[in-house]
Design an enzyme around this catalytic site. Structure first.
Site, PDB file in Angstrom:
ATOM      1  N   CYS A 109       0.753  -0.991  -0.176  1.00 42.88           N
ATOM      2  CA  CYS A 109       0.086  -0.064   0.096  1.00 42.88           C
ATOM      3  C   CYS A 109       0.890   1.450  -0.041  1.00 42.88           C
ATOM      4  O   CYS A 109       1.881   1.291   0.857  1.00 42.88           O
ATOM      5  CB  CYS A 109      -0.958  -0.038   1.105  1.00 42.88           C
ATOM      6  SG  CYS A 109      -1.431   1.599   1.829  1.00 42.88           S
ATOM      7  N   ASN A 143      10.547   1.048  -9.149  1.00 44.00           N
ATOM      8  CA  ASN A 143      10.750   0.421 -10.472  1.00 44.00           C
ATOM      9  C   ASN A 143       9.016   0.593 -10.890  1.00 44.00           C
ATOM     10  O   ASN A 143       7.893   0.012 -10.223  1.00 44.00           O
ATOM     11  CB  ASN A 143      11.016  -1.267 -10.644  1.00 44.00           C
ATOM     12  CG  ASN A 143      11.232  -1.544 -11.923  1.00 44.00           C
ATOM     13  OD1 ASN A 143      11.889  -1.029 -12.774  1.00 44.00           O
ATOM     14  ND2 ASN A 143      10.301  -2.448 -12.601  1.00 44.00           N
ATOM     15  N   GLU A 144       8.952   1.187 -12.261  1.00 45.51           N
ATOM     16  CA  GLU A 144       7.649   0.973 -12.788  1.00 45.51           C
ATOM     17  C   GLU A 144       6.489   1.658 -11.554  1.00 45.51           C
ATOM     18  O   GLU A 144       5.621   0.493 -11.466  1.00 45.51           O
ATOM     19  CB  GLU A 144       7.280  -0.137 -13.615  1.00 45.51           C
ATOM     20  CG  GLU A 144       8.148  -0.023 -14.867  1.00 45.51           C
ATOM     21  CD  GLU A 144       7.525  -1.048 -15.964  1.00 45.51           C
ATOM     22  OE1 GLU A 144       6.681  -2.037 -15.656  1.00 45.51           O
ATOM     23  OE2 GLU A 144       7.829  -0.865 -17.112  1.00 45.51           O
ATOM     24  N   CYS A 152      -4.995   2.188  -3.743  1.00 45.41           N
ATOM     25  CA  CYS A 152      -5.168   1.426  -2.827  1.00 45.41           C
ATOM     26  C   CYS A 152      -6.372   1.946  -2.034  1.00 45.41           C
ATOM     27  O   CYS A 152      -6.403   3.082  -1.646  1.00 45.41           O
ATOM     28  CB  CYS A 152      -3.850   1.214  -1.931  1.00 45.41           C
ATOM     29  SG  CYS A 152      -4.443   0.109  -0.279  1.00 45.41           S
ATOM     30  N   CYS A 154      -7.527   0.694   1.008  1.00 47.48           N
ATOM     31  CA  CYS A 154      -7.668   0.035   2.293  1.00 47.48           C
ATOM     32  C   CYS A 154      -7.914   1.333   3.557  1.00 47.48           C
ATOM     33  O   CYS A 154      -7.828   2.486   3.056  1.00 47.48           O
ATOM     34  CB  CYS A 154      -6.103  -0.552   2.702  1.00 47.48           C
ATOM     35  SG  CYS A 154      -4.864   0.438   3.228  1.00 47.48           S
ATOM     36  N   GLU A 301      13.935   0.383 -20.533  1.00 50.41           N
ATOM     37  CA  GLU A 301      13.714  -1.055 -20.932  1.00 50.41           C
ATOM     38  C   GLU A 301      13.012  -1.121 -22.169  1.00 50.41           C
ATOM     39  O   GLU A 301      12.070  -0.188 -22.680  1.00 50.41           O
ATOM     40  CB  GLU A 301      12.837  -1.729 -19.963  1.00 50.41           C
ATOM     41  CG  GLU A 301      13.112  -1.792 -18.405  1.00 50.41           C
ATOM     42  CD  GLU A 301      11.993  -2.444 -17.615  1.00 50.41           C
ATOM     43  OE1 GLU A 301      11.066  -3.026 -18.101  1.00 50.41           O
ATOM     44  OE2 GLU A 301      12.165  -2.270 -16.219  1.00 50.41           O
ATOM     45  N   LYS A 350       9.941 -16.157 -17.650  1.00 50.24           N
ATOM     46  CA  LYS A 350      11.068 -16.711 -18.402  1.00 50.24           C
ATOM     47  C   LYS A 350      11.079 -17.091 -19.655  1.00 50.24           C
ATOM     48  O   LYS A 350      11.741 -17.278 -20.540  1.00 50.24           O
ATOM     49  CB  LYS A 350      11.271 -18.398 -17.575  1.00 50.24           C
ATOM     50  CG  LYS A 350       9.720 -19.171 -17.862  1.00 50.24           C
ATOM     51  CD  LYS A 350       9.892 -20.606 -16.867  1.00 50.24           C
ATOM     52  CE  LYS A 350       8.546 -21.249 -16.934  1.00 50.24           C
ATOM     53  NZ  LYS A 350       7.502 -20.397 -16.030  1.00 50.24           N
ATOM     54  N   PHE A 351       9.751 -16.658 -20.358  1.00 49.50           N
ATOM     55  CA  PHE A 351       9.650 -16.580 -21.577  1.00 49.50           C
ATOM     56  C   PHE A 351       9.812 -15.224 -22.323  1.00 49.50           C
ATOM     57  O   PHE A 351       9.281 -14.997 -23.392  1.00 49.50           O
ATOM     58  CB  PHE A 351       8.229 -17.230 -22.026  1.00 49.50           C
ATOM     59  CG  PHE A 351       8.481 -18.886 -21.788  1.00 49.50           C
ATOM     60  CD1 PHE A 351       9.316 -19.600 -22.544  1.00 49.50           C
ATOM     61  CD2 PHE A 351       7.577 -19.613 -20.824  1.00 49.50           C
ATOM     62  CE1 PHE A 351       9.217 -21.007 -22.100  1.00 49.50           C
ATOM     63  CE2 PHE A 351       7.626 -20.829 -20.799  1.00 49.50           C
ATOM     64  CZ  PHE A 351       8.532 -21.734 -21.159  1.00 49.50           C
ATOM     65  N   HIS A 352       9.916 -14.317 -21.437  1.00 51.09           N
ATOM     66  CA  HIS A 352      10.345 -13.011 -21.913  1.00 51.09           C
ATOM     67  C   HIS A 352      11.768 -13.036 -22.657  1.00 51.09           C
ATOM     68  O   HIS A 352      12.439 -13.428 -22.110  1.00 51.09           O
ATOM     69  CB  HIS A 352      10.166 -11.898 -20.665  1.00 51.09           C
ATOM     70  CG  HIS A 352      10.050 -10.496 -21.050  1.00 51.09           C
ATOM     71  ND1 HIS A 352      11.254  -9.961 -21.913  1.00 51.09           N
ATOM     72  CD2 HIS A 352       9.253  -9.607 -21.243  1.00 51.09           C
ATOM     73  CE1 HIS A 352      11.057  -8.858 -22.089  1.00 51.09           C
ATOM     74  NE2 HIS A 352       9.943  -8.319 -21.720  1.00 51.09           N
TER      75      HIS A 352
END
Ligand code: GLA
Length: 653
Positions: A109, A143-144, A152, A154, A301, A350-352
């Site tokens: 949060c 990151n991003e 959020c 809450c 990126e 893993k497939f990136h």
């Protein structure tokens, strides 16, 4: 300085024996900058307060020994599982009350003081340990931000929202007025009654939603500035950035955030299956560059080939990774980085694709990466991009526009695309600017569907035209103020004078409607002229004969109005006329269609987004730095998806 090259480096996924090979391959590929530590929190603080920096020291030392710089992440993007176990209240909550649990990433949060305290402690340790490490080039905060958790709902966030509202409005009467709460019996008598806009029986109050979007952005920004201030205290001279999620992301107001950074960085994942992907990317890059007034930015990126998070993930066909990398540089990037260095063997990505694919360095992907690294090194320090046209984008307006219960659902990015494409196709350089930009720097200002417009923005646009500017405003603009309250007195009240018209009623379209020239779709309006003249009229439907596109000479300038969205061919003709009137020229005259041209100082970038070879006549003789054999040529032949970076002998400023 040449363009920096590299990617996210997550060595904790691999035994240390692999790291030496990493260094060797990075050197071979010309890697100069890697983002390290982004998701390392659980590895450096395996138990609360127990730090293990030894392995990370060795990573940074190896980088330094190989002359590779670190974009050093603060490691707070994803808390370790122990934080949720010890403090479940740090987990974010959705509008419908569902908690978001650990197991993915970014499960915190933003308003949580517990999360912020733990993050601050970690960043303090990092900054005090590595402040003079020779590998440190730039701080990469988080990151991003806002990628997965945009808001959020809450109880902790609710209390923080109330604090934010008190600061904004001071007293409850002001809040009640701003939120128009007399409607539907929503009047608040006590601050404690106010909640985030949780899932409700029907449409939530639009002003409350807009303020909650602003608050959520601020709450996330506060996480960023807290960390930034810590690292700045230790290393005042090291630049600070955080990578924006590309391409343009509604929860995070990049213009406001850019002011809090030393350099803008952007992640960009255009879809190779989308034939227009490079145009959307171009819009985002123009925005990234404009966010700090033309300062070069970092492509933090991109994917070497396929991503793995679309329903169907297209690899990049040969040449596309190179072409799109150069596109970013052409549009002002001074770094080309990828996610990620070595393809994961396990985990969610893993497939990136990665710079070093599963098959290892003998794979085609690594050969392409190595070739790009070498090629980027051929280009010297580059100048800035300059533009005569501005397209205006505003986060507040975007959020308010895409709220509920409007005459029709409108997609702002779609509308931006419709206005940006004819300029892109005409090879005109565009800045994408905020509402408080200095309009007087531009010959033409385009304002697509700026639904929320303050009176002061409207006054500045009016003044811009009065003093000789050329302005294009499109439908459903200037409708509400900063509290989503309608500007009364006939739409668009604050722009009626400059546009020379009044909109009597909105007429959203269910399909295409013929115009006297071309066709309109998406939206229409009943327009009454009061000074403007109709350049095109509706030629069918309920509005037949009424104005669809208007032009108004006002003071020393001209204001255009589009009461509908003309089809692409009509937009192109219209924008050609408008920009010629405004004295706006393409970067290079007579360019073939799929070729993008951008100038950075005396370097002309030519990018062939098409799949056939194309010859481009140069405005003055020059040399293609990527093909130096052709010195002094008057033209360049671009291969399919080919690129030329031409150093021109004469520059037309
Ligand atoms: C984002 C993130 C990276 C990675 C990539 C690729 O840009 O910042 O950590 O997840 O997407 O999917």
């Amino acid at each position: 300085m040449t363009v920096m090259f590299g990617g996210d480096y997550n060595p904790e996924q691999w035994p240390e024996s692999v790291w030496d090979e990493d260094m060797r391959l990075m050197t071979e590929a010309g890697v100069s900058l890697v983002s390290v530590g982004i998701f390392s929190w659980a590895s450096v603080e395996p138990r609360p307060g127990e730090y293990d920096f030894g392995w990370f020291d060795r990573v940074l030392d190896k980088l330094a020994a190989n002359g590779i710089g670190a974009s050093l992440a603060t490691m707070t993007a994803s808390p370790p599982p122990w934080l949720a176990r010890l403090h479940p209240e740090t987990l974010p909550q959705r509008a419908d009350g569902v908690r978001l649990w650990p197991g993915g990433r970014q499960q915190y949060c933003p308003s949580s003081p517990v999360y912020r305290d733990h993050a601050a402690r970690l960043v303090e340790s990092l900054a005090s340990r590595y402040h003079s490490h020779p590998a440190l080039r730039i701080w990469h905060i988080g990151n991003e931000y806002g990628c997965h958790v945009r808001s959020c709902w809450c109880d902790v966030s609710a209390a923080d929202f109330r604090r934010w509202l008190r600061e904004r409005y001071g007293d409850l009467d002001a809040l009640n007025a701003a939120w128009s709460t007399t409607f539907w019996s929503q009047r608040y008598g006590d601050w404690e009654e106010i909640l985030p806009p949780r899932t409700a029986p029907t449409f939530a109050n639009p002003a409350q939603k807009l303020d909650f979007a602003r608050f959520s952005d601020d709450a996330i920004l506060a996480c960023y500035t807290m960390e930034r201030d810590i690292v700045r205290r230790h290393t005042p001279a090291v630049p600070v950035t955080t990578n924006f999620i590309g391409l343009v992301h509604k929860p995070i107001d990049s213009y406001r955030w850019a002011r809090e950074q030393d350099v803008v960085s952007l992640d960009s994942y255009p879809d190779p299956y989308d034939p227009r992907a490079h145009v959307d990317a171009a819009f985002a890059y123009d925005l990234a560059r404009s966010a700090r007034g033309g300062q070069p930015w970092l492509l933090m990126e991109q994917a070497p080939s396929a991503v793995n998070w679309r329903p169907r993930n297209a690899p990049k066909p040969p040449g596309v990774m190179r072409l799109w990398s150069w596109q970013a540089v052409a549009q002002g990037a001074d770094a080309v980085l990828f996610f990620q260095w070595r393809q994961s063997a396990g985990g969610a990505e893993k497939f990136h694709s990665a710079m070093v694919p599963h098959a290892g360095p003998s794979a085609r992907g690594f050969a392409d990466v190595r070739a790009l690294g070498r090629e980027l090194a051929l280009v010297p320090s580059l100048g800035r991009v300059s533009a005569d046209v501005a397209v205006v984008h505003d986060w507040d307006s975007w959020r308010a526009l895409e709220s509920d219960a409007h005459p029709a659902e409108l997609d702002l990015l779609e509308t931006h695309r419709a206005h940006y494409a004819p300029l892109f196709e005409a090879h005109v350089t565009v800045d994408v600017v905020p509402v408080d930009a200095d309009f007087s720097r531009y010959k033409l200002v385009v304002v697509p569907n700026l639904y929320l417009m303050t009176s002061s923005t409207a006054a500045r646009l009016t003044e811009y035209v009065a003093s000789g500017g050329h302005l294009v405003v499109s439908f459903f603009s200037g409708i509400v103020d900063e509290c989503d309250r309608v500007h009364l007195g006939g739409y668009p009240a604050p722009l009626r004078e400059v546009l020379g018209l009044t909109v009597d009623e909105f007429w959203p379209l269910s399909g295409a409607v013929p115009l006297s020239q071309g066709a309109g779709s998406v939206w229409a309006e009943w327009v009454e002229l009061s000074g403007a003249s109709a350049v095109a009229t509706f030629d069918g439907g309920d509005l037949a004969g009424r104005p669809a596109i208007t032009r108004h000479e006002f003071g020393a300038g001209v204001a255009w109005y589009l009461a509908t969205r003309p089809d692409p061919a009509t937009m192109r003709e219209l924008f050609d006329r408008i920009r010629r009137d405004a004295g706006v020229r393409p970067v290079v005259e007579g360019l073939p269609d799929p070729v993008q041209a951008v100038a950075r100082g005396s370097h002309l970038f030519l990018l062939n987004h098409g799949t056939t070879p194309t010859v481009v006549d140069l405005p003055s003789p020059g040399v293609d730095l990527l093909d130096p054999a052709a010195v002094g040529s008057k033209s360049v032949t671009l291969a399919p998806r080919g690129v030329a970076v031409v150093k021109l002998e004469e520059v037309n400023e």
